[in-house]
Design an enzyme around this catalytic site. Structure first.
Site, PDB file in Angstrom:
ATOM      1  N   ARG A 373      84.614 116.318 -12.653  1.00 24.70           N
ATOM      2  CA  ARG A 373      84.788 115.282 -13.684  1.00 24.70           C
ATOM      3  C   ARG A 373      83.485 114.605 -14.094  1.00 24.70           C
ATOM      4  O   ARG A 373      83.297 113.423 -13.885  1.00 24.70           O
ATOM      5  CB  ARG A 373      85.770 114.197 -13.220  1.00 24.70           C
ATOM      6  N   MET A 374      82.639 115.358 -14.736  1.00 21.91           N
ATOM      7  CA  MET A 374      81.372 114.773 -15.197  1.00 21.91           C
ATOM      8  C   MET A 374      81.127 115.082 -16.673  1.00 21.91           C
ATOM      9  O   MET A 374      80.097 115.661 -16.986  1.00 21.91           O
ATOM     10  CB  MET A 374      80.220 115.316 -14.354  1.00 21.91           C
TER      11      MET A 374
END
Ligand SMILES: *[C@@H]1O[C@H](CO)[C@@H](O)[C@H](O)[C@H]1NC(C)=O
Ligand SMILES: *[C@@H]1O[C@H](CO)[C@@H](O)[C@H](O)[C@H]1NC(C)=O
Ligand SMILES: *[C@@H]1O[C@H](CO)[C@@H](O)[C@H](O)[C@H]1NC(C)=O
Ligand SMILES: *[C@@H]1O[C@H](CO)[C@@H](O)[C@H](O)[C@H]1NC(C)=O
Ligand SMILES: *[C@@H]1O[C@H](CO)[C@@H](O)[C@H](O)[C@H]1NC(C)=O
Ligand SMILES: *[C@@H]1O[C@H](CO)[C@@H](O)[C@H](O)[C@H]1NC(C)=O
Length: 500
Positions: A373-374
């Protein structure tokens, strides 16, 4: 005005401009549009190309001129224009043009090797610069007319187009013209237009305790935040010294609030910051970590116009920064984000169709050694640009349910895993997001699997006309981002300032 007489031919455009300025009934409105068009199409573009040209020529090594802050002339020049300081504008333009002139004239026969592309580029930049200079007198006349009418419309319109915030997206905030509540001029991406507590009053936090959360003592951060909620125009919160603030409970940020940690080393621990159904918030130069069982910064319930900048955030159980449930127009920039598992969730549920309006810019952040989740993005438009990734585990960038993710001029330096997206052969999960890579730098065998079943994306500049995001080439990105991301204070601030 001297320049006016030196121009042999007044361009057609200018002729119209002057006509409209002097005779039309709806003088200001028309003049406004003209000035903005010229600024947008000519001056801004010219300035950018000059700046790029100078950078290329100087090989990004030497200073252009003594005493001239390197490559940060554009915000300065445009601000001077808005302040009607035309002589300053004129002299700065000339100063910028000078080094180009040296390389782009006919006397380029010296023994120094200069690549053809740079010569061509400089010539074009020089033409643009000269054109911009030639337009200046007419723009000034037009601006004077508008200003003397006292409407202030030009500034308003420029603001609307984000042109008064033309600035490098990382180092702008440490310029003298961006001090205190002038900081919003540096906002870029989807949060452009945010002002935080600039219209309210300053509030100085002088103590680090959070003893009484129901009735917080004056001088505490919690008191400051509550004050912002009651004060007309909100509050611009600053700190009189470095401090570690141990929050006893989550801090609920109100609309029209800035928490500005410049000049101090402010660390917030134990509980996170929450933005629920608020608008116009700036969080700047803060360290927030060890917030236990919650995100460090949680933006939800229809919050909008939020700029999270120069934050250091690590070690949160859930996520570092999340944006969800109808929240939009958020920029997360210049942060240092490192967490063993989750980082940035933009849209939390496949069922939250309201997140079709989600627009987030993820810019110049350093993501280090995290799992996933970046960001991870749902439904909306996520412009992920000029970030530096070092060592991700499961994946770096992922999306679901028709997310539109433009991965733009990022640097990916792999550790354990090479693939940037959550892709593997026989991948059967949600294929509705568009994940497109544009000019990313993939180092050491990194790979990027694009998700293009539904076509390619338009750039945010095309889709959102006021959008602006200065991007630098990936080749120099890692050194800037590693030195300038997160909280800047003391030696780190000096190192960042010294980084080209
Ligand atoms: C300046 O703007 C005019 C009108 O928008 C355009 O025709 C011209 O090409 C522009 N010049 C430059 C150098 O961008
Ligand atoms: C050419 O060389 C002269 C003398 O070195 C210099 O002053 C000038 O700026 C150069 N460029 C042009 C366009 O004449
Ligand atoms: C200023 O502009 C407004 C709006 O265009 C116009 O109605 C008004 O007459 C102008 N005033 C002067 C003094 O020119
Ligand atoms: C900040 O304010 C507190 C409370 O008034 C005071 O004790 C402290 O000395 C101040 N710090 C500085 C650096 O002035
Ligand atoms: C900032 O404060 C934190 C917490 O006290 C400390 O660990 C860190 O070393 C400080 N950083 C600087 C640059 O002073
Ligand atoms: C915000 O929360 C309120 C109260 O729970 C709810 O009624 C409203 O629908 C929420 N709005 C958004 C945009 O999530």
């Amino acid at each position: 005005m001297e320049l006016l007489y030196r121009i042999p031919m007044v361009p057609f455009m200018v002729y119209i401009l002057v006509l409209v300025c002097s005779s039309h009934a709806n003088v200001n409105e028309r003049c406004d549009d003209m000035v903005i068009n010229v600024l947008r199409n000519n001056i801004t573009r010219s300035l950018y190309s000059i700046e790029r040209g100078v950078k290329m020529l100087m090989n990004e090594e030497e200073d252009v001129e003594d005493g001239m802050e390197k490559f940060e002339e554009i915000p300065y020049i445009l601000n001077q224009f808005l302040l009607s300081k035309y002589e300053e504008v004129e002299s700065r333009l000339k100063k910028l043009v000078r080094p180009l002139l040296m390389y782009s004239g006919s006397n380029l026969t010296s023994s120094v090797y200069i690549p053809e592309s740079i010569i061509d580029f400089s010539k074009q930049a020089l033409r643009n610069a000269k054109h911009a200079q030639s337009m200046l007198p007419q723009l000034i006349q037009c601006n004077k007319k508008i200003t003397s009418n006292g409407t202030g419309r030009l500034s308003d319109s420029l603001r609307k187009y984000g042109l008064d915030r033309i600035a490098d997206g990382t180092k702008c905030q440490y310029r003298s013209c961006a001090q205190g509540n002038k900081l919003p001029m540096c906002a870029v991406g989807f949060a452009t237009g945010v002002t935080g507590g600039a219209a309210g009053s300053y509030y100085t936090v002088t103590r680090n305790d959070d003893t009484n959360t129901k009735n917080p003592a004056p001088g505490t951060l919690r008191h400051a935040v509550n004050y912002a909620g009651k004060n007309k125009g909100g509050a611009w919160i600053v700190f009189n010294e470095s401090m570690v603030i141990k929050l006893k409970e989550k801090l609920w940020i109100k609309s029209d609030t800035t928490i500005d940690g410049r000049g101090a080393n402010v660390t917030i621990i134990q509980k996170g910051l929450v933005l629920a159904n608020v608008k116009n918030v700036i969080l700047h130069n803060l360290e927030v970590f060890s917030t236990g069982n919650s995100d460090t910064v949680h933006v939800f319930n229809g919050s909008r116009l939020v700029w999270i900048d120069h934050l250091t955030s690590k070690d949160a159980y859930l996520g570092l920064v999340t944006v969800l449930q109808g929240s939009t127009d958020v920029t997360i920039s210049n942060c240092y984000l490192s967490n063993h598992n989750f980082n940035m969730l933009l849209g939390a549920s496949d069922k939250d169709t309201i997140d079709q309006n989600l627009r987030v810019t993820v810019y110049r952040n350093w993501f280090e050694s995290s799992n996933q989740r970046m960001p991870h993005c749902r439904w909306g438009y996520c412009h992920v640009a000029n970030n530096y990734y070092r060592d991700w585990h499961y994946y770096a960038i992922g999306g679901r349910v028709h997310a539109k993710i433009l991965s733009d001029k990022n640097v990916f330096e792999p550790g354990a895993r090479l693939e940037v997206t959550p892709w593997h052969p026989h991948f059967t999960a949600d294929l509705t997001p568009t994940i497109e890579s544009s000019e990313d730098l993939l180092l050491e065998g990194a790979t990027f699997h694009e998700f293009l079943s539904y076509g390619t994306l338009t750039t945010p500049e095309t889709e959102f006309p006021n959008y602006r995001l200065p991007l630098r080439p990936t080749i120099t990105l890692a050194s800037l981002v590693t030195k300038c991301s997160g909280v800047l204070f003391g030696q780190k601030l000096r190192d960042c300032k010294a980084t080209p």
